[in-house]
Design a protein around this motif. Structure first.
Motif, mmCIF file in Angstrom:
data_model
loop_
_atom_site.group_PDB
_atom_site.id
_atom_site.type_symbol
_atom_site.label_atom_id
_atom_site.label_comp_id
_atom_site.label_asym_id
_atom_site.label_seq_id
_atom_site.Cartn_x
_atom_site.Cartn_y
_atom_site.Cartn_z
ATOM 1 N N VAL A 174 -1.103 -2.070 1.814
ATOM 2 C CA VAL A 174 -2.213 -1.432 2.510
ATOM 3 C C VAL A 174 -3.157 -0.764 1.509
ATOM 4 O O VAL A 174 -4.375 -0.713 1.728
ATOM 5 N N ALA A 175 -2.626 -0.284 0.405
ATOM 6 C CA ALA A 175 -3.476 0.345 -0.607
ATOM 7 C C ALA A 175 -4.523 -0.605 -1.166
ATOM 8 O O ALA A 175 -5.538 -0.164 -1.717
ATOM 9 N N HIS A 195 2.857 5.248 3.687
ATOM 10 C CA HIS A 195 1.605 5.329 2.941
ATOM 11 C C HIS A 195 1.252 3.966 2.356
ATOM 12 O O HIS A 195 1.951 2.974 2.587
ATOM 13 N N GLY A 196 0.169 3.921 1.616
ATOM 14 C CA GLY A 196 -0.384 2.648 1.189
ATOM 15 C C GLY A 196 0.447 1.858 0.207
ATOM 16 O O GLY A 196 0.207 0.659 0.028
ATOM 17 N N GLN A 197 1.423 2.493 -0.454
ATOM 18 C CA GLN A 197 2.332 1.751 -1.326
ATOM 19 C C GLN A 197 3.483 1.149 -0.545
ATOM 20 O O GLN A 197 3.861 0.003 -0.760
ATOM 21 N N ALA A 257 -2.346 5.901 4.924
ATOM 22 C CA ALA A 257 -2.627 4.460 4.897
ATOM 23 C C ALA A 257 -3.865 4.087 5.703
ATOM 24 O O ALA A 257 -4.750 3.364 5.223
ATOM 25 N N GLY A 310 -7.076 5.834 4.255
ATOM 26 C CA GLY A 310 -7.482 5.196 3.007
ATOM 27 C C GLY A 310 -8.115 3.837 3.233
ATOM 28 O O GLY A 310 -9.008 3.431 2.494
ATOM 29 N N THR A 311 -7.662 3.123 4.258
ATOM 30 C CA THR A 311 -8.238 1.819 4.578
ATOM 31 C C THR A 311 -9.599 1.967 5.251
ATOM 32 O O THR A 311 -10.541 1.226 4.956
#
Length: 504
Positions: A328-329, A367-369, A433, A436-437
């Motif tokens: 997602v990051a 989260h994005g990771q 996530a 940030g997107t």
């Protein structure tokens, strides 16, 4: 008076010796890197419960922060969900600051000097990361290639690229954004001196000894011992987790502070790996095929957080023909979030899965990771993949209510506290996530408004709709070194048009 060289100058000096051709690009990236870190710092100052910020006054196009010592800090309105570098300068009384480290030094708050040094390192490292970004326009096919395209690190942490203890040579050799191949090694340890979870593979056994994978930086700087060469691997977003050429991922101990935490592997995490992996398989079966959770077949520790490793499935194994697995990051790099309706569809998928697992009894650190999405050939989000169960929260009461046997674990992962469970999921998934997107509060709010009405009506979904949004107070955590664990702030709910902070 002699002044010590700045972090920016130190990186420039090292580049001159190591990669002189990269120096002009690094220099050109410095102003943008300062603005990116300053924007993250301004978000923290505007929204976190910092004890020395006593009042916040909102104007139509400005924000003023009254400090406990009587000074006032002026800057633009702070969108807590923006990922852009829109803060190029702020004013402390009459003095303008464009450098986040200089601003933190001028604030002169407790523990601010150490944080200022980290901010300076974050700026210099971010400029270096951006300077070395050179990727083809085509979408990559392999999962680790996506991870190499993320140059900016954490979208909201002022220490987005801080890597204390890493020289420029270390960053070029081990940072995923620099696209290196890292030669992992092994350290032999007598089997009776090891803690093992799962089935440790024959490849990593030598008679009565276990071969523990080790990161070269860890061997040189922490273990201070030689190691045997093992296999080449590609570093992923977390830097200490690497993808082997044939797919499996290896999570290594890397006792360096990255953003907020020292990235070692505790014996607790190793002991929990097998039962967590089994729980993950059972939970995924309750999501109608919308979620895969990568398995951890084996983990080992030499009864030390400095010498340990986990072997984990690659998310790539869950992709079908023509499908791609994207962290997602890295989604913003695909251009898909700007496609009409795409962000709402992805948000609907992510919330449906996250809230389903929360109802079952597990709050993901999504989260994005950790969270990845499987995309169809046309970019449609199909399914999710979650990796790394080391920091989830598990509610035995909720699991039992759904007929799921809680894993045989105690300690920090286990809680029935609804606030803790919701903070874990909402803070990582919505405030991390998805924000940030989306890239901004208005975009996130629009996506949530489109997705939330389709979600089942549960106490958790109502809490998401009606309450403030929890998020980690990342700067406060760095400014409170004697306070263990996470600290939190409450952000305005992006489902509501009002985007000002909830209080001083």
């Amino acid at each position: 008076m002699h002044r010590p060289p700045t972090a920016e100058a130190e990186v420039a000096d090292e580049l001159t010796a190591l990669r002189p051709a990269l120096l002009p690009r690094y220099t050109a990236e410095l102003p943008g890197a300062r603005a990116a870190v300053l924007t993250r710092l301004w978000r923290a100052l505007a929204h976190e419960p910092l004890p020395w910020v006593t009042a916040r006054t909102h104007g139509a196009h400005s924000l003023a922060l009254r400090l406990a010592d009587g000074r006032t800090l002026y800057g633009p309105p702070a969108d807590p969900y923006s990922t852009g570098a829109y803060v190029t300068g702020v004013r402390l009384d009459r003095e303008r600051h464009v450098d986040p480290a200089g601003l933190m030094t001028a604030l002169a708050v407790p523990h601010g000097a150490a944080f200022a040094a980290e901010l300076a390192g974050s700026v210099a490292s971010l400029a270096l990361s951006r300077a070395d970004a050179d990727h083809p326009k085509e979408w990559p096919d392999r999962d680790w290639e996506w991870e190499q395209r993320v140059t900016d690190g954490h979208p909201f942490h002022p220490n987005c690229r801080a890597r204390p203890g890493f020289s420029v040579a270390d960053q070029l050799a081990y940072g995923p954004e620099h696209r290196p191949v890292v030669e992992l090694g092994t350290v032999p340890v007598p089997a009776e001196e090891c803690l093992v979870s799962g089935d440790w593979p024959a490849e990593l056994r030598d008679g009565d000894r276990l071969l523990v994978p080790v990161h070269p930086w860890q061997a040189a700087h922490v273990l201070k011992r030689a190691y045997d060469p093992w296999r080449p691997a590609r570093p992923l977003l977390s830097l200490r987790t690497l993808a082997l050429a044939d797919g499996p991922h290896v999570k290594t101990a890397l006792s360096a502070r990255l953003t907020s935490s020292v990235r070692d592997i505790s014996p607790y995490s190793v002991r929990a790996a097998a039962p967590l992996s089994a729980l993950g398989e059972e939970l995924a079966a309750h999501t109608d095929g919308l979620l895969h959770i990568t398995r951890t077949p084996a983990a080992v520790s030499a009864h030390s957080p400095d010498l340990a490793a986990l072997l984990r499935e690659s998310p790539q194994v869950y992709a079908g023909p023509g499908e791609r697995v994207v962290p997602v990051a890295a989604l913003a790099l695909t251009g898909l979030p700007d496609t009409p309706g795409w962000l709402a569809g992805f948000t609907r998928l992510a919330l449906a899965v996250g809230l389903r697992l929360l109802d079952l009894g597990v709050a993901l650190e999504a989260h994005g990771q950790n969270l990845l999405v499987i995309l169809a050939a046309d970019g449609t989000p199909l399914r999710l993949v979650y990796r790394d169960l080391a920091d989830i929260r598990i509610s035995p009461a909720r699991l039992t209510r759904h007929g799921i046997t809680p894993p045989p674990l105690t300690g920090r992962l286990i809680t029935d506290d609804e606030t803790a469970l919701r903070r874990k999921l909402f803070g990582s998934l919505v405030g991390g996530a998805l924000a940030g997107t989306a890239g901004s509060g208005p975009a996130l709010g629009a996506a949530l408004s489109a997705a939330v009405p389709d979600l089942p009506d549960t106490p958790d979904s109502r809490a998401l709709r009606e309450g403030l949004l929890p998020a980690k107070a990342l700067a406060l955590m760095r400014l409170s070194p004697r306070t263990p664990g996470d600290q939190w702030m409450s952000l305005p709910n992006p489902l509501v048009l009002e985007t000002g902070p909830s209080g001083p």
